[in-house]
Design a protein around this motif. Sequence first.
Motif, PDB file in Angstrom:
ATOM      1  N   THR A  68       0.807  -1.224   0.000  1.00 16.51           N
ATOM      2  CA  THR A  68       0.000   0.000   0.000  1.00 16.51           C
ATOM      3  C   THR A  68       0.839   1.273   0.000  1.00 16.51           C
ATOM      4  OG1 THR A  68      -0.197  -0.121   2.404  1.00 16.51           O
ATOM      5  CG2 THR A  68      -1.981  -1.095   1.112  1.00 16.51           C
ATOM      6  N   ALA A  69       2.048   1.213   0.524  1.00 15.83           N
ATOM      7  CA  ALA A  69       2.919   2.390   0.579  1.00 15.83           C
ATOM      8  C   ALA A  69       4.196   2.181  -0.233  1.00 15.83           C
ATOM      9  CB  ALA A  69       3.256   2.722   2.028  1.00 15.83           C
ATOM     10  N   GLY A  70       4.175   1.214  -1.174  1.00 12.31           N
ATOM     11  CA  GLY A  70       5.358   0.940  -1.989  1.00 12.31           C
ATOM     12  C   GLY A  70       6.435   0.151  -1.278  1.00 12.31           C
ATOM     13  N   GLU A  71       6.078  -0.536  -0.180  1.00  9.99           N
ATOM     14  CA  GLU A  71       7.063  -1.262   0.612  1.00  9.99           C
ATOM     15  C   GLU A  71       7.745  -2.423  -0.110  1.00  9.99           C
ATOM     16  OE1 GLU A  71       3.793  -0.757   1.295  1.00  9.99           O
ATOM     17  OE2 GLU A  71       3.054  -2.257   2.692  1.00  9.99           O
ATOM     18  N   LEU A  72       7.191  -2.847  -1.245  1.00 13.63           N
ATOM     19  CA  LEU A  72       7.839  -3.915  -2.018  1.00 13.63           C
ATOM     20  C   LEU A  72       8.954  -3.382  -2.905  1.00 13.63           C
ATOM     21  CD1 LEU A  72       4.778  -6.116  -3.073  1.00 13.63           C
ATOM     22  CD2 LEU A  72       6.157  -6.194  -0.969  1.00 13.63           C
ATOM     23  N   GLY A  73       9.024  -2.060  -3.059  1.00 14.12           N
ATOM     24  CA  GLY A  73      10.103  -1.458  -3.842  1.00 14.12           C
ATOM     25  C   GLY A  73      10.002  -1.692  -5.335  1.00 14.12           C
TER      26      GLY A  73
END
Length: 116
Positions: A88-93
Amino acid sequence: DVKTFNQSTCALFINSTIKCWGANLQGTLGLGDTQNRGDQASEMGESLPHIYLGKKKAVIGITTGLNHICATIGSADENGLKCWGSNTAGELGLGDAQARGDNEGEMGDFLSFVEL
């Protein structure tokens, strides 16, 4: 090596593979669905699949976030980091906010390496 996070647990085996169980919110377990694992008697042991990160991908480390997992890959062909689960916040990069691992066709060779 065993890592526990939020409501899921992952084990890194000596053969460089991973198995995860518990809550599967947004594909945290990397099995192509959102079905929890380990809450039924028939879901563990040989019934629990290894997470497929691609052909000849040897996992050498895992780390966990709130609802996502990252695996360090080290093989003769490629080295790097692959992440899946909530994004949801781009944590997977991966340059977007789309979850990975909750639908078929998102893991294995389809899952991009994080560009570091």
